[in-house]
Design an enzyme around this catalytic site. Structure first.
Site, PDB file in Angstrom:
ATOM      1  N   GLY A  12      -7.716   7.458   7.350  1.00 56.30           N
ATOM      2  CA  GLY A  12      -7.508   6.210   7.902  1.00 56.30           C
ATOM      3  C   GLY A  12      -7.380   6.672   9.511  1.00 56.30           C
ATOM      4  CB  SER A 141       3.097  -2.296   3.321  1.00 52.18           C
ATOM      5  OG  SER A 141       3.223  -3.560   3.913  1.00 52.18           O
ATOM      6  CE1 TYR A 154      -2.362  -3.376   3.076  1.00 52.64           C
ATOM      7  CE2 TYR A 154      -0.332  -4.586   3.095  1.00 52.64           C
ATOM      8  CZ  TYR A 154      -1.221  -3.633   3.530  1.00 52.64           C
ATOM      9  OH  TYR A 154      -0.459  -2.676   4.722  1.00 52.64           O
TER      10      TYR A 154
END
Length: 243
Positions: A12, A141, A154
């Protein structure tokens, strides 16, 4: 510099946290292998860093792509990286009742399966080359812990990354490879720029520091976890959310 002589692969790497990690780890002395599914973005990340670094176009959800990236890294540097940062991630938000199966699969394949494939292939190479003192940093996250409306795919993928980190830390410890996760809050990046303003405002009200985080603030924690300064930190999930 605390990472001098280290080789680091960062997924990423074309934008956001991944690009910031490349910059910060290079600042601290590491040689960078920047991986992104958009090859031009990865190349743009390392261009200002110098010729010693490498950029590769890689889809982390493809085991063939990952193996090719590992082979390219070994060919150039004659050794595998001792630092691996899994920062590649996508969002395809929708309410659970409306989400397509394809959008669910796409996010799981990149965020969760991609992290698995990168960890597996690069850790196998670390073990085969007797690379002691390795460090793998996975970007999860805070949403994986708290949940968030419209992000069932997600949140599930990031919760899985955190769980996978704990398992890997137990399995890799005997090889002196540490595995830790970072749980960012709302970090300003191309991915979060797509979030509606009213949702951003709700987050700001709930954040103790009343602001969004910057990618560099995550990258500094990545550098700490990648370095020997965190030599007894293993299997941890570090929240970087502003409170």
């Amino acid at each position: 510099m605390s990472l001098s002589g280290k080789l680091a692969v960062i997924t990423g790497a074309g934008s956001g946290i991944g690009r910031a990690a490349c910059n910060i780890l290079a600042r601290d002395g590491a040689t960078i292998v920047a991986i992104d599914r958009i090859g031009a973005s990865a190349a743009a990340t390392i261009k200002p860093l110098g010729d010693s670094h490498l950029s590769l176009e890689v889809d982390v959800s493809s085991s063939d792509n990952i193996r090719a990236a590992l082979n390219d890294t070994l060919k150039k540097y004659k050794k595998p990286p001792s630092i691996v940062v899994n920062s590649a991630g996508i969002t395809k938000d929708n309410f659970l009742l409306k989400m397509s199966e394809q959008d669910f699969d796409d996010v799981i394949n990149v965020n969760l399966k991609g992290t698995f494939l990168v960890m597996q292939n690069f850790a196998q190479a670390m073990v085969a080359h007797n690379i002691g003192g390795g460090s793998i940093v996975n970007i999860a996250s805070i949403v994986g812990k708290t949940g968030n409306m419209g992000q069932v795919n997600y949140a599930s993928s990031k919760s899985g990354v955190e769980s996978m980190t704990r398992v890997a830390s137990k399995e890799f410890g005997k090889f002196n490879i540490r595995v830790n996760a970072i749980l960012p809050g709302f970090i300003k990046s191309p991915m979060t720029d797509k979030v509606p303003d009213k949702v951003k405002e709700i987050y700001l009200q709930s954040c103790a520091l009343k602001r969004f985080g910057q990618p560099e603030e995550i990258a500094e924690v990545i550098s700490f976890l990648a370095s020997d300064k965190s030599s007894f930190v293993n299997g941890a999930s570090i929240e970087v959310t502003g409170g």
